[in-house]
Each structure stands twice: as structure tokens, then as C-alpha cells.
Design an enzyme around this catalytic site. Sequence first.
Site: not given
Length: 369
Positions: A138, A261, A41, A310
Site C-alpha cells: 500500500r 419500504y 485520523k 434515509m
Amino acid sequence: METPGAEATQAVLTIDLAAVVANWRALRARHPAGAVAAVVKADAYGLGAAPVARALREAGCDTFFVAHLAEGLALREALGPGPAIAVLNGFPPCAEADRAALLPVLNTLGDIESHAAHARRRGAPVPAILHLDTGMARLGLDARELDALAADHARLAGLALRCVMSHLACADEPEHPLNRLQAERFAAACARLPPGLPRSLPNSSGLFLGAGFASDLARPGCALYGINPTPGRPNPMRQVVRLEAPVLQVREIPAGATIGYGASARAERPMRVATVAAGYADGYLRSLSNRGVVGSFAGRPVPLLGRVSMDLTTFDVTDLPEIRAGDRIALIGDAPGTTPDDLAARAGTIGYEILTSLGPRYRRVHRNG
């Protein structure tokens, strides 16, 4: 002179398919009681479901688990007919899933009723897997639904159950009492169902809990991809991934200069700083900032400096004067401190998240397939 292409400034994620296969074989050796499937998955935990599943199929794996119907359809297209593909989240009856021969995991009485009705309409049995909740709270039939099913096995008419499954909640904590309780609940629940149904219980860590957790089908996921299924003990699995990011620029900065930063890192001495082309947009988590995280170069540690941004991350290469722009620093690998589990520990998460966060901007290379 040839102009460098996009690959020169793109981080490369290398997936060792031979290591995935070796891990599957090692897990199969731990489970002589029954077969061992592969959970692929989330695109095989971010590593590429199609190439991973093909390699495992060649090695003899014939059952795969995904989470969503769309994942199952894509995997069937990649693998072709033959292997069983089960969809853990289930899906409504549909012709598309029928054509792809996907196995719905039945998580509620409503799932059972809808697929049984579908079997009657099409005049042929519907293969499926029945999921019982034994302590996860679940997915899966709860105690009330199990009581109703146990009182009326006719609800299953038209369904060709391949197995009955449950999922361990605390298998990575061997001494947790819920492990034994879930095994006992599962055995008791199966005894109330039609006899002879194969059972599926252990996940990756469950395969290390002992013979009392063996069943007809194990469902490992994370261990296939090198995540340690035995936290706190040496990892018995081979490492699968290596992430290398190119150095875009190396600069010299004086003592006292700040980096990145927030000026959250300060040079305590004159330093050489390498900026590499990977950041939190690529899944190199921002929470790794200022956590003493290291990369590696030629097997030597390369400390991370300041905040992960980023698209860029900075590293201290003062003690590696040979590093130049165009070289590659390994952000994930098998050097001490750089495995997915190592990064997870520093980021306050788990290795699963490290792998599944790996972004689409990496150039993925599958080798030894």
C-alpha cells in the site's frame, strides 16, 4: 409552555472520553518496551479528534497520527505546541506544515528527496518518519526503493528521522504467517538503515501478538474507541460510544400489516411500532435491514423492523408498552447485540466502518473529559 427545540428530535452520540483514556492506558500497559501513540485520523474514527486528543494528551499521550495534512493542521490548532503530530499519507514540503511542526511520513524515495531538498533550502533539519512496506503493498518504500536507500544513506541527509515504521496487514489474525514474516522483514530492513533509529510496528491488534512485535512506538487506533482488537475472543477494551435516537411516533398495527419500504417486514401478531429519528443518511447502515439487529431500552432488547430508510428506522416495541414518543432507544451501546462490533457483524462489515460512518446530524456529547 416552552416549545421543544431541535434537540428533542435529534439523535445523540455520547463519547466517553474516560473510556478512551482507560483504553489507552490499558494498551500502554501491554507495551512496556516503548511509548504508545494514538491514531486519531478520520476525526478520531468519527468521535471527535480534538476532544479525544486533548483527553489523551492530559493522560500523557504525546504522539498522534492523522491521515491528511488538513487533519494535522486542525489537530495542531486544537492541541497547541508540544505533542508530535504525524501525517500518515505524507505531504509535500510547505511553510504551513513547517509552522505547525507536523511530521511527514515518508512513503517513497520521492518523498525523501523532496523533504531533504527542503531541509537544504531552509538550512535546518526536517523531522520526519520513514515508512517501509513489509507486506501491505500500500504505502511505504518497497524492496527496490529500500535497496537504493540502503546503498546510499546520504539520501537521508537533512532529515531528522523520529522513527522507522511499518504496518501489519493481518494482526487481527494471530496465526496468520504474514505477521511473523512482516516482523522479520522489518527487522532486516531496519538493520540496513543508519543505526539507532527508533522503530514503530504494532497497531491495535499487533499489541496482542506478543513480545516479538514490540517496538519503540506502538500506534493503536480502533482499540482506543472500543473496537475489539482480538476478534473471536472477549473484547478487552471498554465501550466508548452510545447512540440514542428519539422516538418520533409509536403506532399500533394489526397482524398481517407490512412495515417500511418494500414491505419487507410483516407483523405476525398485533404490534406496537416505534419510529426513531436515525437512518442510513446518519450512518446507521441500510445493510442492517432485516438482519435481526436490536437496539435497547432500559437494558432490554428492541428488535429492528424492516428496512433502514434515509432518516428513519422502525423498531418492535410490542413487549415494551411503556415506550412513548419522546423516549430514546439506544442504537449503539454496551447492551448485548448493540456494540459497534455487533452491528458490524450483522451488516457484513467491520467496527471501524460503523464508527467512521456516524454522521454529522448526531448531536455529539463528550463526557468525562
